[in-house]
Write an enzyme that holds these catalytic residues in place. Structure first.
Site, PDB file in Angstrom:
ATOM      1  N   CYS A 103     -70.482 -50.174  14.357  1.00 60.57           N
ATOM      2  CA  CYS A 103     -70.449 -48.888  13.652  1.00 60.57           C
ATOM      3  C   CYS A 103     -69.518 -49.127  12.476  1.00 60.57           C
ATOM      4  O   CYS A 103     -68.416 -49.669  12.652  1.00 60.57           O
ATOM      5  CB  CYS A 103     -69.889 -47.795  14.570  1.00 60.57           C
ATOM      6  N   THR A 104     -69.961 -48.755  11.288  1.00 60.89           N
ATOM      7  CA  THR A 104     -69.191 -49.122  10.097  1.00 60.89           C
ATOM      8  C   THR A 104     -67.843 -48.403  10.015  1.00 60.89           C
ATOM      9  O   THR A 104     -67.013 -48.753   9.182  1.00 60.89           O
ATOM     10  CB  THR A 104     -70.009 -48.865   8.815  1.00 60.89           C
ATOM     11  N   HIS A 105     -67.635 -47.425  10.874  1.00 59.09           N
ATOM     12  CA  HIS A 105     -66.326 -46.764  10.898  1.00 59.09           C
ATOM     13  C   HIS A 105     -65.264 -47.601  11.632  1.00 59.09           C
ATOM     14  O   HIS A 105     -64.077 -47.387  11.439  1.00 59.09           O
ATOM     15  CB  HIS A 105     -66.426 -45.400  11.594  1.00 59.09           C
ATOM     16  N   ASP A 116     -74.140 -43.977   4.190  1.00 54.62           N
ATOM     17  CA  ASP A 116     -73.541 -43.816   5.530  1.00 54.62           C
ATOM     18  C   ASP A 116     -73.429 -42.319   5.797  1.00 54.62           C
ATOM     19  O   ASP A 116     -73.580 -41.496   4.894  1.00 54.62           O
ATOM     20  CB  ASP A 116     -72.162 -44.482   5.617  1.00 54.62           C
ATOM     21  N   SER A 117     -73.115 -42.006   7.052  1.00 53.76           N
ATOM     22  CA  SER A 117     -72.923 -40.604   7.401  1.00 53.76           C
ATOM     23  C   SER A 117     -71.568 -40.100   6.907  1.00 53.76           C
ATOM     24  O   SER A 117     -71.322 -38.899   6.916  1.00 53.76           O
ATOM     25  CB  SER A 117     -72.985 -40.445   8.919  1.00 53.76           C
ATOM     26  N   CYS A 159     -74.765 -48.278   7.653  1.00 56.29           N
ATOM     27  CA  CYS A 159     -74.619 -47.481   8.859  1.00 56.29           C
ATOM     28  C   CYS A 159     -75.529 -48.098   9.915  1.00 56.29           C
ATOM     29  O   CYS A 159     -76.728 -48.271   9.675  1.00 56.29           O
ATOM     30  CB  CYS A 159     -75.041 -46.047   8.565  1.00 56.29           C
ATOM     31  N   GLU A 193     -62.822 -41.223  10.414  1.00 58.54           N
ATOM     32  CA  GLU A 193     -63.220 -40.221   9.408  1.00 58.54           C
ATOM     33  C   GLU A 193     -62.010 -39.366   8.989  1.00 58.54           C
ATOM     34  O   GLU A 193     -61.929 -38.902   7.869  1.00 58.54           O
ATOM     35  CB  GLU A 193     -64.329 -39.363  10.014  1.00 58.54           C
TER      36      GLU A 193
HETATM   37  N1  DGL Z   1     -70.966 -45.238  10.660  1.00 61.91           N
HETATM   38  C1  DGL Z   1     -72.143 -45.029  11.369  1.00 61.91           C
HETATM   39  C2  DGL Z   1     -72.660 -46.288  12.052  1.00 61.91           C
HETATM   40  O1  DGL Z   1     -72.416 -47.371  11.573  1.00 61.91           O
HETATM   41  C3  DGL Z   1     -72.315 -43.817  12.268  1.00 61.91           C
HETATM   42  C4  DGL Z   1     -71.243 -42.824  12.501  1.00 61.91           C
HETATM   43  C5  DGL Z   1     -71.831 -41.479  12.969  1.00 61.91           C
HETATM   44  O2  DGL Z   1     -72.142 -40.682  12.068  1.00 61.91           O
HETATM   45  O3  DGL Z   1     -71.998 -41.279  14.179  1.00 61.91           O
HETATM   46  O4  DGL Z   1     -73.359 -46.214  13.030  1.00 61.91           O
END
Ligand code: DGL
Length: 253
Positions: free
Chosen positions: A180-182, A9-10, A72, A148
């Protein structure tokens, strides 16, 4: 035999996937990479992400992983084929599983997607959700930063989520994909604002498919790599995911 599993992931969002994996297969061997130097992925172009993907493949190749989970949505939407081609191992993205899960579980087949700008623009979810009665995709890039930084409640976050949810309530949609995994770490506020909505965390269906392929080792192991040192990470990871004692190694990509 699949023993070593890479997770990308990022940043910390992919830990929603790791957490599921640890629950389903606690004795797996996991190598997590948070490419936080390059965060946010959602604001990069498709070409930039595909190039970045190639560089990241070198790292995972050196680590000799047997399977990769793209934890991600953004990198799944833009570069899944790059990872498959470069690594020649099974690569699982979260989008197909998340979209199919939403279609199965939605009662009125009115489904909304919340995701990064890049994921929305890629239309990667749309192709699976054509069968829905109505589909709407809403970019919510700012939510990545709350997650984050470990901010999971408070008036500003509530305002931001409320704004994104407005069109969803207006259209009477019953299902929202956290694309989005966040976003799943912000569950408390989502539940407060839309208690009747069914939220889909694509990590769950993805891990369901991946976990049964893993051969457990004698002891489970998580190696955690980042591309930028963030001294706050151990505290936030513990607070959000209850995972402690992770030793982080910084690598250059
Ligand atoms: N967590 C990531 C996703 O599922 C992206 C977050 C990002 O770096 O913009 O898309």
């Amino acid at each position: 035999m699949i023993k070593k599993v890479g997770i990308l992931d990022s940043g910390l969002g992919g830990l929603t996937v790791l957490q599921e994996l640890l629950e389903k297969c606690p004795r797996g061997e996991y190598i997590y990479l948070a490419d936080n130097q390059y965060l946010p992925y959602g604001e990069k172009t498709t070409e930039e992400l595909r190039e970045r993907g190639k560089l990241i493949c070198r790292f995972f190749r050196e680590k000799k992983i047997d399977l990769l989970v793209l934890a991600c949505n953004t990198i799944t939407a833009t570069a899944l084929d790059v990872f498959e081609k470069e690594l020649q191992i099974p690569v699982y993205g979260v989008i197909e599983y998340g979209a199919k899960d939403a279609l199965t579980r939605s009662k009125n087949k009115k489904i909304a997607l919340l995701a990064t700008e890049r994921t929305v623009k890629s239309k990667a979810y749309d192709r699976y959700l054509k069968k829905s009665l109505e589909f709407m995709a809403i970019p919510c890039p700012e939510l990545v930063f709350y997650a984050e930084e470990g901010i999971i409640e408070g008036p500003e976050l509530e305002k931001s989520i409320a704004k994104s949810m407005e069109p969803i309530f207006q259209k009477n949609m019953d299902t929202v994909i956290w694309g989005c995994t966040h976003y799943p770490v912000l569950k408390k506020v989502f539940d407060q604002l839309g208690p009747k909505i069914q939220y889909i965390d694509p990590a769950k269906a993805t891990v369901e498919a991946v976990a049964r392929k893993i051969t457990p080792s004698d002891e489970g192991k998580v190696d955690f790599y980042t591309t930028k040192i963030d001294k706050e990470y151990p505290r936030i990871i513990h607070a959000l995911f209850g995972i402690s004692g992770i030793r982080m190694k910084k690598i250059k990509i």
